[in-house]
Design an enzyme around this catalytic site. Structure first.
Site, PDB file in Angstrom:
ATOM      1  N   GLU A 228       9.376  -1.722 -11.970  1.00 18.11           N
ATOM      2  CA  GLU A 228       9.704  -0.494 -12.374  1.00 18.11           C
ATOM      3  C   GLU A 228      10.326   0.530 -11.159  1.00 18.11           C
ATOM      4  OE1 GLU A 228       5.444   0.543 -11.115  1.00 18.11           O
ATOM      5  OE2 GLU A 228       6.602  -0.993 -11.914  1.00 18.11           O
TER       6      GLU A 228
ATOM      7  N   CYS B  28       0.234  -4.391 -11.413  1.00 18.64           N
ATOM      8  CA  CYS B  28      -0.420  -4.091 -10.315  1.00 18.64           C
ATOM      9  C   CYS B  28      -1.911  -3.740 -10.873  1.00 18.64           C
ATOM     10  CB  CYS B  28       0.014  -2.718  -9.585  1.00 18.64           C
ATOM     11  SG  CYS B  28      -0.788  -2.664  -7.824  1.00 18.64           S
TER      12      CYS B  28
ATOM     13  N   HIS C  49       6.149  -4.174  -8.298  1.00 15.12           N
ATOM     14  CA  HIS C  49       6.289  -3.111  -9.268  1.00 15.12           C
ATOM     15  C   HIS C  49       7.733  -3.370  -9.500  1.00 15.12           C
ATOM     16  CE1 HIS C  49       2.676  -0.564  -8.775  1.00 15.12           C
ATOM     17  NE2 HIS C  49       2.784  -1.057  -7.984  1.00 15.12           N
TER      18      HIS C  49
END
Length: 231
Positions: A205, A86, A203
């Protein structure tokens, strides 16, 4: 293997990434303050999401000058791994480690959603735990995620197979309707020519912990870890 997560003023996804590398993968992880410049002990440097330096001027425009980022450029030149997520992707383009730029979303609105992505190739460490053509679902949260590059740069990216992730329908079709931000060629993530630097707007994660109900992002980290362990 040792991971390092850079912490800029305004970062807000740094602990999320550290949770994956340290807690889920059980790997040593060091938080790197933006003023630090010694990355010599690290195998992987991760630039997390957030709003580095408040995203003043342009997203990532100030972060590129930080001591930690200058050290990251040298880290990448040595062939070591760098992941920008990002805002981290935005920083990588500003620093010249990846081509192109991230602009305001097509509809000029911040987009927060979960989107399907097509994995374009699986012969790199980042994607070896996926199947080529596989569709995974990852969260996005950005206002400036529209990937732009000139015609020649886009052609080079495609010719060199540097597009690793592309916005697509659940069936894997990269149609305009599946594009949440107007990115050219539905690009969601690209790597450099050598394949050791990856930038992506989604994302991974945030889709790694089973407690969250989606682990599609964990494959990216596991694939990288497998290569490091073998090395």
């Amino acid at each position: 293997m040792k991971f390092g997560v850079i912490v800029f003023p305004g970062s807000n996804c740094d602990r999320d990434v550290a949770m994956v590398s340290r807690d889920l993968l059980q790997q040593p992880t060091r938080m790197i303050w933006h003023e630090d410049s010694d990355l010599s002990d690290l195998d992987v440097v991760i630039l997390p999401g957030g709003f580095s330096y408040g995203d003043y001027l342009r997203c990532g425009a100030i972060a590129r000058f930080s001591p930690a980022m200058q050290a990251t450029i040298e880290h990448a030149k040595q062939g070591k791994f760098v992941l920008g997520i990002c805002n981290g992707f935005q920083v990588l383009t500003e620093a010249g480690l990846l081509p192109g730029a991230l602009m305001r979303n097509r509809d000029l609105h911040f987009v927060c959603d979960r989107v399907p992505l097509k994995v374009e190739r699986n012969d790199l460490p980042w994607t070896q735990h996926y199947q080529s053509g596989q569709v995974i679902t990852l969260p996005i949260a950005h206002g400036e995620g529209c990937y732009y590059a000139d015609r020649d740069t886009l052609a080079e990216l495609e010719d060199n197979q540097q597009v690793l992730f592309r916005y697509a329908t659940p069936a894997g079709n990269p149609s305009p309707d599946a594009n949440p931000n107007g990115s050219l060629n539905n690009i969601a993530g690209i790597c450099n020519r050598q394949g050791n630097v990856l930038g992506m707007m989604p994302h991974p994660e945030r889709a790694s912990d089973p407690a969250l109900g989606n682990t599609d992002g964990l494959g990216l980290f596991k694939g990288l870890l497998s290569v490091l362990v073998e090395a």
